[in-house]
Design a protein around this motif. Sequence first.
Motif, mmCIF file in Angstrom:
data_model
loop_
_atom_site.group_PDB
_atom_site.id
_atom_site.type_symbol
_atom_site.label_atom_id
_atom_site.label_comp_id
_atom_site.label_asym_id
_atom_site.label_seq_id
_atom_site.Cartn_x
_atom_site.Cartn_y
_atom_site.Cartn_z
ATOM 1 N N LYS A 38 7.783 -21.182 -6.666
ATOM 2 C CA LYS A 38 7.930 -19.994 -5.815
ATOM 3 C C LYS A 38 8.211 -18.739 -6.300
ATOM 4 O O LYS A 38 7.736 -17.637 -6.093
ATOM 5 C CB LYS A 38 8.907 -20.294 -4.494
ATOM 6 N N THR A 39 9.116 -19.099 -7.201
ATOM 7 C CA THR A 39 9.543 -17.425 -8.039
ATOM 8 C C THR A 39 8.340 -17.095 -8.909
ATOM 9 O O THR A 39 8.281 -15.767 -9.015
ATOM 10 C CB THR A 39 10.702 -18.018 -8.954
ATOM 11 N N SER A 40 7.516 -17.880 -9.599
ATOM 12 C CA SER A 40 6.406 -17.606 -10.548
ATOM 13 C C SER A 40 5.488 -16.943 -9.496
ATOM 14 O O SER A 40 4.805 -15.923 -9.894
ATOM 15 C CB SER A 40 6.076 -19.011 -11.341
ATOM 16 N N PHE A 41 5.004 -17.544 -8.412
ATOM 17 C CA PHE A 41 4.173 -16.939 -7.678
ATOM 18 C C PHE A 41 4.720 -15.390 -7.200
ATOM 19 O O PHE A 41 3.559 -14.903 -7.205
ATOM 20 C CB PHE A 41 4.121 -17.763 -6.180
ATOM 21 N N GLN A 42 5.832 -15.397 -6.880
ATOM 22 C CA GLN A 42 6.399 -13.958 -6.377
ATOM 23 C C GLN A 42 6.056 -12.968 -7.619
ATOM 24 O O GLN A 42 5.590 -11.857 -7.485
ATOM 25 C CB GLN A 42 7.626 -14.131 -5.948
ATOM 26 N N GLU A 43 6.306 -13.492 -8.787
ATOM 27 C CA GLU A 43 6.353 -12.694 -10.068
ATOM 28 C C GLU A 43 4.896 -12.188 -10.297
ATOM 29 O O GLU A 43 4.396 -11.021 -10.703
ATOM 30 C CB GLU A 43 6.788 -13.463 -11.209
ATOM 31 N N GLN A 44 3.950 -13.100 -9.771
ATOM 32 C CA GLN A 44 2.685 -12.785 -10.192
ATOM 33 C C GLN A 44 2.101 -11.993 -9.107
ATOM 34 O O GLN A 44 1.048 -11.062 -9.431
ATOM 35 C CB GLN A 44 1.708 -14.427 -10.123
ATOM 36 N N VAL A 45 2.494 -12.143 -7.782
ATOM 37 C CA VAL A 45 1.688 -11.357 -6.883
ATOM 38 C C VAL A 45 2.425 -9.915 -6.735
ATOM 39 O O VAL A 45 1.602 -8.780 -6.156
ATOM 40 C CB VAL A 45 1.617 -11.908 -5.418
ATOM 41 N N ALA A 46 3.643 -9.746 -7.302
ATOM 42 C CA ALA A 46 4.444 -8.236 -7.184
ATOM 43 C C ALA A 46 3.514 -7.341 -7.597
ATOM 44 O O ALA A 46 3.530 -6.303 -6.929
ATOM 45 C CB ALA A 46 5.731 -8.642 -7.869
ATOM 46 N N PRO A 47 3.112 -7.363 -9.103
ATOM 47 C CA PRO A 47 2.486 -6.239 -9.186
ATOM 48 C C PRO A 47 0.921 -5.756 -8.441
ATOM 49 O O PRO A 47 0.675 -4.692 -8.453
ATOM 50 C CB PRO A 47 1.769 -6.554 -10.682
ATOM 51 N N LEU A 48 0.535 -6.792 -7.812
ATOM 52 C CA LEU A 48 -0.828 -6.572 -6.858
ATOM 53 C C LEU A 48 -0.384 -5.996 -5.693
ATOM 54 O O LEU A 48 -1.102 -5.218 -5.147
ATOM 55 C CB LEU A 48 -1.450 -7.878 -6.564
ATOM 56 N N LEU A 49 0.880 -5.850 -5.286
ATOM 57 C CA LEU A 49 1.350 -5.292 -4.167
ATOM 58 C C LEU A 49 2.204 -4.224 -4.137
ATOM 59 O O LEU A 49 2.731 -3.306 -3.374
ATOM 60 C CB LEU A 49 2.411 -6.238 -3.354
ATOM 61 N N LYS A 50 2.135 -3.332 -5.430
ATOM 62 C CA LYS A 50 3.071 -2.256 -5.632
ATOM 63 C C LYS A 50 2.566 -1.006 -5.001
ATOM 64 O O LYS A 50 3.497 -0.222 -4.538
ATOM 65 C CB LYS A 50 2.858 -1.947 -7.268
ATOM 66 N N ASN A 51 1.481 -0.984 -4.374
ATOM 67 C CA ASN A 51 0.982 0.208 -3.639
ATOM 68 C C ASN A 51 0.985 -0.011 -2.082
ATOM 69 O O ASN A 51 0.432 0.903 -1.331
ATOM 70 C CB ASN A 51 -0.532 0.588 -4.079
ATOM 71 N N LEU A 52 1.451 -1.287 -1.851
ATOM 72 C CA LEU A 52 1.807 -1.517 -0.408
ATOM 73 C C LEU A 52 2.954 -0.621 0.088
ATOM 74 O O LEU A 52 3.824 -1.004 -0.179
ATOM 75 C CB LEU A 52 1.813 -3.025 -0.287
ATOM 76 N N PRO A 53 2.604 -0.122 1.322
ATOM 77 C CA PRO A 53 3.772 0.469 2.121
ATOM 78 C C PRO A 53 4.540 -0.570 2.877
ATOM 79 O O PRO A 53 4.257 -1.445 3.077
ATOM 80 C CB PRO A 53 3.165 1.685 3.162
ATOM 81 N N PRO A 54 5.915 -0.309 3.110
ATOM 82 C CA PRO A 54 6.387 -1.213 4.061
ATOM 83 C C PRO A 54 5.742 -1.167 5.407
ATOM 84 O O PRO A 54 5.257 -0.229 5.674
ATOM 85 C CB PRO A 54 8.125 -0.607 4.107
ATOM 86 N N LEU A 55 5.631 -2.450 5.995
ATOM 87 C CA LEU A 55 4.934 -2.875 7.420
ATOM 88 C C LEU A 55 5.862 -3.249 8.249
ATOM 89 O O LEU A 55 6.647 -4.243 8.047
ATOM 90 C CB LEU A 55 3.793 -3.674 6.857
ATOM 91 N N GLN A 56 5.872 -2.907 9.324
ATOM 92 C CA GLN A 56 6.557 -3.287 10.756
ATOM 93 C C GLN A 56 6.019 -4.662 11.072
ATOM 94 O O GLN A 56 6.633 -5.681 11.387
ATOM 95 C CB GLN A 56 6.500 -2.238 11.679
ATOM 96 N N GLN A 57 4.678 -4.750 11.237
ATOM 97 C CA GLN A 57 3.882 -5.972 11.702
ATOM 98 C C GLN A 57 2.503 -6.062 11.141
ATOM 99 O O GLN A 57 1.838 -5.211 10.748
ATOM 100 C CB GLN A 57 3.710 -5.795 13.331
ATOM 101 N N VAL A 58 2.339 -7.313 10.741
ATOM 102 C CA VAL A 58 0.935 -7.584 10.087
ATOM 103 C C VAL A 58 0.373 -8.772 10.683
ATOM 104 O O VAL A 58 1.075 -9.560 11.186
ATOM 105 C CB VAL A 58 1.079 -7.929 8.809
ATOM 106 N N SER A 59 -0.611 -9.115 10.457
ATOM 107 C CA SER A 59 -1.613 -10.410 10.775
ATOM 108 C C SER A 59 -2.285 -10.683 9.165
ATOM 109 O O SER A 59 -2.419 -9.795 8.410
ATOM 110 C CB SER A 59 -2.720 -10.484 11.553
ATOM 111 N N LEU A 60 -2.200 -11.804 8.886
ATOM 112 C CA LEU A 60 -2.416 -12.394 7.522
ATOM 113 C C LEU A 60 -3.662 -13.435 7.651
ATOM 114 O O LEU A 60 -3.791 -14.138 8.323
ATOM 115 C CB LEU A 60 -1.502 -13.102 6.455
#
Length: 90
Positions: free
Chosen positions: A1-23
Amino acid sequence: KTSFQEQVAPLLKNLPPLQQVSLSYELYPQSHRLCDVANICSVVDKFFSDALVNLGYVADDNYQHVLGVQYLFGSVDSKNPRVEVTINPL
Protein backbone atom coordinates in the motif's frame (compact mmCIF):
# COMPACT_ATOMS: atom_id res chain seq x y z
CA LYS A 1 0.00 0.00 0.00
CA THR A 2 2.84 2.39 0.83
CA SER A 3 4.64 1.51 -2.41
CA PHE A 4 1.44 2.09 -4.38
CA GLN A 5 1.04 5.55 -2.84
CA GLU A 6 4.66 6.42 -3.61
CA GLN A 7 4.11 5.41 -7.25
CA VAL A 8 0.90 7.41 -7.77
CA ALA A 9 1.94 10.53 -5.83
CA PRO A 10 3.93 12.06 -8.73
CA LEU A 11 1.01 11.43 -11.10
CA LEU A 12 -1.30 13.44 -8.83
CA LYS A 13 0.98 16.43 -8.22
CA ASN A 14 -1.17 18.82 -10.32
CA LEU A 15 -4.48 17.64 -8.84
CA PRO A 16 -6.20 20.33 -6.74
CA PRO A 17 -7.88 19.41 -3.45
CA LEU A 18 -11.38 18.10 -4.16
CA GLN A 19 -14.54 18.17 -2.04
CA GLN A 20 -16.41 15.38 -3.82
CA VAL A 21 -15.48 12.96 -6.58
CA SER A 22 -16.59 9.87 -8.40
CA LEU A 23 -13.94 7.38 -9.50
CA SER A 24 -13.96 5.17 -12.55
CA TYR A 25 -11.51 2.26 -12.92
CA GLU A 26 -10.87 0.61 -16.29
CA LEU A 27 -9.08 -2.75 -16.41
CA TYR A 28 -6.68 -3.67 -19.23
CA PRO A 29 -5.52 -7.23 -18.41
CA GLN A 30 -2.46 -8.86 -19.93
CA SER A 31 -4.22 -11.86 -21.45
CA HIS A 32 -7.58 -13.16 -22.59
CA ARG A 33 -7.77 -15.32 -19.47
CA LEU A 34 -11.11 -14.64 -17.82
CA CYS A 35 -10.87 -12.53 -14.69
CA ASP A 36 -13.19 -10.83 -12.26
CA VAL A 37 -12.99 -7.11 -12.98
CA ALA A 38 -14.34 -6.17 -9.55
CA ASN A 39 -11.77 -8.31 -7.70
CA ILE A 40 -8.89 -6.49 -9.34
CA CYS A 41 -10.38 -3.00 -9.43
CA SER A 42 -11.62 -3.11 -5.84
CA VAL A 43 -8.07 -3.61 -4.55
CA VAL A 44 -6.81 -0.76 -6.73
CA ASP A 45 -9.72 1.37 -5.52
CA LYS A 46 -8.88 0.74 -1.86
CA PHE A 47 -5.22 1.68 -2.34
CA PHE A 48 -5.99 4.64 -4.62
CA SER A 49 -8.73 6.08 -2.39
CA ASP A 50 -6.48 5.80 0.65
CA ALA A 51 -3.68 7.53 -1.30
CA LEU A 52 -6.03 10.40 -2.24
CA VAL A 53 -6.80 10.90 1.45
CA ASN A 54 -3.24 10.44 2.74
CA LEU A 55 -1.86 12.86 0.14
CA GLY A 56 -4.50 15.49 1.04
CA TYR A 57 -6.53 15.56 -2.19
CA VAL A 58 -9.77 14.35 -0.58
CA ALA A 59 -10.75 14.81 3.09
CA ASP A 60 -11.97 11.22 3.46
CA ASP A 61 -12.91 8.30 1.24
CA ASN A 62 -16.38 7.86 2.73
CA TYR A 63 -19.62 8.44 0.81
CA GLN A 64 -19.67 12.14 1.66
CA HIS A 65 -16.58 12.67 -0.49
CA VAL A 66 -16.45 9.69 -2.89
CA LEU A 67 -19.98 9.60 -4.23
CA GLY A 68 -19.53 6.87 -6.81
CA VAL A 69 -17.17 4.14 -7.95
CA GLN A 70 -17.36 2.34 -11.28
CA TYR A 71 -15.42 -0.70 -12.56
CA LEU A 72 -15.08 -1.24 -16.31
CA PHE A 73 -13.34 -3.68 -18.63
CA GLY A 74 -11.21 -1.87 -21.22
CA SER A 75 -9.50 -4.44 -23.42
CA VAL A 76 -6.66 -6.92 -23.33
CA ASP A 77 -3.27 -5.21 -23.52
CA SER A 78 -0.44 -7.75 -23.45
CA LYS A 79 2.22 -5.03 -23.72
CA ASN A 80 0.91 -2.68 -21.02
CA PRO A 81 -1.53 -4.36 -18.60
CA ARG A 82 -2.94 -1.83 -16.17
CA VAL A 83 -5.88 -0.27 -14.39
CA GLU A 84 -6.60 3.32 -15.39
CA VAL A 85 -8.48 5.60 -13.03
CA THR A 86 -10.52 8.63 -13.97
CA ILE A 87 -11.20 11.16 -11.24
CA ASN A 88 -14.44 13.03 -11.85
CA PRO A 89 -14.77 16.13 -9.63
CA LEU A 90 -18.38 16.75 -8.58
